[in-house]
Design a protein around this motif. Structure first.
Motif, PDB file in Angstrom:
ATOM      1  N   ALA A  37     -46.743 -25.094 -14.851  1.00  0.00           N
ATOM      2  CA  ALA A  37     -45.304 -25.229 -14.643  1.00  0.00           C
ATOM      3  C   ALA A  37     -44.517 -24.167 -15.389  1.00  0.00           C
ATOM      4  N   GLU A  85     -40.668 -27.419  -4.450  1.00  0.00           N
ATOM      5  CA  GLU A  85     -41.626 -28.508  -4.612  1.00  0.00           C
ATOM      6  C   GLU A  85     -41.513 -29.151  -5.994  1.00  0.00           C
ATOM      7  N   ALA A  86     -41.307 -28.317  -6.999  1.00  0.00           N
ATOM      8  CA  ALA A  86     -41.244 -28.828  -8.365  1.00  0.00           C
ATOM      9  C   ALA A  86     -39.959 -29.606  -8.619  1.00  0.00           C
ATOM     10  N   ARG A 665     -41.031 -34.821  -2.938  1.00  0.00           N
ATOM     11  CA  ARG A 665     -41.953 -34.306  -3.943  1.00  0.00           C
ATOM     12  C   ARG A 665     -43.382 -34.771  -3.649  1.00  0.00           C
ATOM     13  N   GLY A 669     -48.914 -33.057  -7.046  1.00  0.00           N
ATOM     14  CA  GLY A 669     -48.738 -31.668  -7.427  1.00  0.00           C
ATOM     15  C   GLY A 669     -48.926 -30.665  -6.320  1.00  0.00           C
TER      16      GLY A 669
END
Length: 675
Positions: A37, A85-86, A665, A669
């Motif tokens: 991240a 996405e994050a 989201r 991940g």
């Protein structure tokens, strides 16, 4: 999810220096870190340093060394998509889509498919896959960002074709296959809202089952199974001929998924996922549809807890106008059934929000919420005279008249439209008298004027077979007895009439006193359909006042047209009530109004519209006189006036709930499942 890392930084070596070299280095560092991240943040900052112009459309900006290379453009798209996405920020999607789309095209044009550099081929693969994910998401969030000229149907078909192209690019990794099946399920879900067919439904369900069958350990299996339940709910809601059994089963399934998720969240000490609100929205809509199909108002009580769960803490823009209209109806109905005025007011507040958010092209005609808020607030105003209620009346009237102008109101709404015309005229007069009328307010500007707004013509349209249906359609009032119950207390209206009458009698003789009397006579069938407040004796008193002013105004044809028209209508409506009025005198008033209209027409102050309105009143009175007396001459004379074109109508389907952007989201991940 970044491309798979390799031993060398991805992309061909660049001759660019400065900011471009820093961006490429930050990208390589992020990829080699496995998608850490903090490295993503550094890469995002490095690409931002290239300038917003580069990010948005790829054009050079001050300080750059010319057009960006294909690889640099593709890297920027991958980083921008990963940032979306994050953070789950939908605003990131359009620029990410553009960079991925142009980056893919530039790499393909540069021969990246056959490049000796493995990292370039991997970059192209990542660009193609993430472009497809962005395409799926934009289809639901902002399809115009893809192609403003393309239809949702064409865009969905393109995304499904692209899915087949992307499939072979995916390794046999369970996560990749899970996301691929999930994305296709979402595309077929969108297609189901465009083409409600069993084939589309079954394809969506097949892909969701296949996603579960991949066995990906990081998948949220409960949420994935919920998506299948969502398809069954949509199918039950969107079918042309609803099946009560399917509606009931889908409502129970939605409720079960929601309760199970809330229990898991409570047990784990985590906040519920946004889809729990979606499940409540679906459950509420399913119960409301069952309410209409089964004609069972008790279903409103079943819907109420889900309505409240869906509304509780919902950000602005979560619900469509149609959904809010349904929810307001539920809350007003259940509050009325409990004799809880505060709960009814809560429902009215949601109806107000619904009409403010209403988009006819998305939500269909706003007739039902507009008719409910107009009737409810108008009649309660008789009791408390709260100005805020008149503002709601103005809002409802604007929507009703707009639906009529658009051809969206069928004949069953004739009474509601007549109600809107006279209630709107009353509302305009009172707001003006109180100094609260604002011509810049679109709700106020749409209110008809009592004198020249065509009210008599609307009344003529609404009178059928000797009745004046000043109400919402019977099918609607039968369905919401709880709302109707809140309006059944005649005490407030009686007290208001007493105070208004005392105020009128205190006015000095003249035009103002006659105007008020004229308004009472015109509005009588609506505000006093039972004839208990504006009695025949009071009608005669009002009529004498109006006639005196008319006799004193021989040079005012505009007043004489209005006055004689209303006096004719007053005699006619009393005779309909069984009061045995002089219908010949009513026809004399119509003739006098016609002569005044001739004068106005000669002066260019009136035209065909006003003549048509008066002809409709003549038609009703003359036809009624013929039926009462058995006079064929009257019936024959009325017949040529009877033709008037009808209004086309159309209906709207319930849309699926709007989605919370945070729900995009990823559960583990990877790229967020397209929704």
């Amino acid at each position: 999810m970044p491309p798979e890392p390799g031993p060398q930084p991805p992309g061909p070596a660049s001759a660019q220096t400065g900011a471009r070299a820093a961006a490429e280095a930050a990208y390589a560092d992020w990829v080699l870190s496995g998608g850490a991240a903090e490295r993503l943040d550094a890469a995002r900052d490095a690409f931002r340093a290239l300038g917003d112009g580069f990010h948005e459309d790829g054009t050079p900006v001050a300080g750059s060394d010319g057009p960006p290379t294909p690889a640099l453009r593709a890297m920027a798209g991958v980083v921008r998509y990963a940032a979306f996405e994050a953070a789950g920020e939908v605003a990131q999607l359009p620029p990410a889509w553009h960079l991925l789309d142009t980056g893919r095209a530039a790499l393909e044009a540069a021969g990246a498919d056959s490049a000796e550099d493995e990292e370039t081929r991997r970059l192209l693969r990542a660009c193609r896959v993430l472009r497809w994910h962005a395409l799926c998401l934009l289809l639901e969030e902002a399809p115009a960002a893809i192609d403003p000229a393309a239809s949702p149907d064409d865009l969905t078909a393109e995304a499904l074709r692209t899915a087949e192209e992307v499939g072979p690019l995916l390794a046999e990794d369970p996560g990749d296959r899970y996301r691929w099946h999930l994305g296709q399920g979402r595309l077929h879900r969108l297609r189901l809202t465009l083409h409600t067919t069993e084939e589309t439904r079954d394809r969506a369900l097949t892909h969701y089952r296949a996603a579960l069958d991949t066995g990906w350990e990081a998948a949220d299996r409960h949420w994935t199974a919920y998506l299948g339940a969502e398809i069954r709910a949509l199918w039950a809601l969107l079918r042309t001929t609803p099946d009560p059994g399917e509606l009931r089963a889908a409502a129970e399934e939605m409720s079960r998924f929601r309760e199970e998720h809330l229990a898991r969240s409570a047990q784990g000490g985590t906040p519920p996922e946004p889809w729990a609100r979606d499940a409540a929205t679906y459950a509420a809509q399913l119960h409301v549809r069952l309410w209409g199909v089964a004609q069972n108002p008790a279903q409103a009580e079943a819907a109420e807890p889900y309505v409240r769960a869906s509304l509780d803490g919902a950000p602005d823009g979560t619900h469509t106008g149609l959904q809010l209209g349904i929810f307001g109806q539920v809350l007003a109905e259940t509050g009325g059934r409990r004799s809880d005025p505060a709960a009814v007011d809560e429902g009215v507040a949601v109806l107000r929000r619904a009409l403010r958010r209403w988009q006819p092209e998305r939500d269909g005609p706003s007739l039902t919420p507009a008719a409910l808020i107009t009737g409810h607030q108008f009649f309660l105003y008789q009791g408390d005279q709260a100005p805020a209620r008149l503002h709601d009346v103005a809002l409802g009237v604007r929507h009703l008249l707009a639906a009529e102008a658009d051809g969206a109101a069928g004949p069953e709404y004739a009474g509601a439209l007549a109600f809107a015309a006279v209630a709107g005229a009353f509302c305009r007069e009172v707001l003006s008298a109180q100094g609260e009328f604002d011509p810049e307010n679109p709700d106020h500007a749409a209110l008809p004027e009592s004198g020249e707004g065509g009210i008599l013509g609307r009344l003529g349209d609404a009178i059928t077979e000797g009745s004046l249906p000043f109400s919402t359609p019977t099918a609607l009032t039968d369905l919401v007895p709880g709302v109707s119950r809140t309006l059944s207390d005649t005490g407030p209206g009686d007290r208001l009439m007493e105070s208004e009458l005392a105020r009128w009698r205190a006015l000095p003789p003249g035009r103002r006193r006659a105007e008020v009397a004229l308004g009472h006579l015109a509005l009588r069938p609506m505000v006093d359909p039972a004839g208990t407040r504006v009695t025949p004796e009071l009608v005669r008193e009002f009529s004498a006042c109006v006639q005196a002013e008319t006799d004193a105004s021989p040079d005012d044809p505009r007043w004489r047209r209005r006055a004689h028209g209303v006096l004719a209508f007053a005699l006619y409506s009393l005779d309909l009530d069984g009061a045995g009025q002089d219908l010949d005198a009513a026809m004399d008033h119509v003739d006098a109004a016609s002569r005044a209209l001739d004068e106005l027409t000669a002066r260019g102050e009136a035209g065909e519209r006003e003549r048509t309105e008066l002809d409709h009143l003549r038609l009703q009175i003359q036809g009624h006189r013929g039926r009462v007396r058995g006079s064929r001459d009257d019936v024959a004379a009325a017949r040529p006036l009877a033709g008037r074109p009808g209004r086309p109508r159309h209906a709207a389907l319930d849309p699926a709930p709007r989605r919370d952007p945070a729900a995009r989201r990823s559960r583990a991940g990877g790229p967020p499942p397209p929704r």
